[in-house]
Design a protein around this motif. Structure first.
Motif, mmCIF file in Angstrom:
data_model
loop_
_atom_site.group_PDB
_atom_site.id
_atom_site.type_symbol
_atom_site.label_atom_id
_atom_site.label_comp_id
_atom_site.label_asym_id
_atom_site.label_seq_id
_atom_site.Cartn_x
_atom_site.Cartn_y
_atom_site.Cartn_z
ATOM 1 N N ARG A 172 0.275 1.095 3.745
ATOM 2 C CA ARG A 172 1.451 1.988 3.735
ATOM 3 C C ARG A 172 2.608 1.374 4.520
ATOM 4 N NH1 ARG A 172 -2.317 6.516 4.020
ATOM 5 N NH2 ARG A 172 -2.169 6.462 6.276
ATOM 6 N N THR B 108 -0.479 0.272 -4.393
ATOM 7 C CA THR B 108 0.482 0.622 -3.344
ATOM 8 C C THR B 108 1.115 -0.634 -2.763
ATOM 9 O OG1 THR B 108 -0.757 2.622 -2.802
ATOM 10 C CG2 THR B 108 0.773 1.803 -1.124
ATOM 11 N N GLU C 161 3.578 -2.402 -5.193
ATOM 12 C CA GLU C 161 4.838 -1.667 -5.374
ATOM 13 C C GLU C 161 5.804 -1.866 -4.222
ATOM 14 O OE1 GLU C 161 3.445 2.316 -5.960
ATOM 15 O OE2 GLU C 161 2.980 1.973 -8.092
#
Length: 197
Positions: free
Chosen positions: A28, A184, A187
């Protein structure tokens, strides 16, 4: 050290319960999805788990970051009494780090080819071939099908976790988790400023 079914199952537990949560948070933030853990060989208890932290330092691959954290512990077991666990087969930097740190055995779940094909991170293979693969003088190219490193050598022995059919379902579930982490990462990778993203 051989990897019997109980040992392989425990290593998958560590990946799912200890490494994945750290990796999820790291991805993240823009890091790659490679993680590692160090366990006591005697009882497979966790000593340290870590994940990639390349946004802080491009050398903090999951394995190297775990070794760093291991050496920051006030008390730690001898590396020769430990089993090193990597979620993905270690790159050349991490193979060297494992050897230099004195870990004589490591296990991994996903292969170099998995990293390239399933997770779109081909750099491990590219670097191992470009830097270390000695060219065949008759072909001016590395020999096809040749292992990228000696899996058993004077410094360490590597073990792939996969194999027993009893673990196929768990490994498939973990692979789905890493597929999502990879999506994730892919991207957002351009915004983290990581070399060889």
């Amino acid at each position: 050290m051989s990897l019997d079914l109980a040992t392989r199952s425990r290593l998958l537990d560590v990946i799912e319960q200890d490494v994945v949560p750290l990796t999820r948070a790291g991805v993240r933030r823009g890091n790659k999805l490679f993680g590692a853990a160090i366990l006591r060989a005697s009882d497979l208890s966790l000593v340290v788990a870590e994940t990639n932290n390349e946004i802080e330092n491009p050398l903090w691959h999951g394995e190297i970051h775990a070794i760093k954290r291991f050496h920051e512990l006030p008390e730690r077991p001898d590396p020769a009494d430990c089993l090193f666990l990597a979620t993905h087969e270690p790159c050349s930097l991490c193979l060297s780090g494992i050897a230099w740190a004195g870990f004589d055995s490591f296990a991994y779940l996903f292969s170099h080819q998995d990293s390239a094909d399933s997770f779109a991170i081909p750099h491990d293979i590219r670097i191992l071939r470009a830097v270390y693969a000695v060219r065949d003088p008759d072909r001016d190219a590395p020999a096809e099908g040749r292992d990228l490193y000696n899996r058993e050598n004077e410094f360490f022995t590597s073990h792939a976790i996969g194999g027993p059919a009893e673990l196929d379902e768990r490994i498939a579930r973990i692979a789905q988790t890493y597929d999502a982490l990879s999506t994730t990462y892919q991207e957002s990778k351009g915004s983290a400023g990581i070399p060889l993203a």
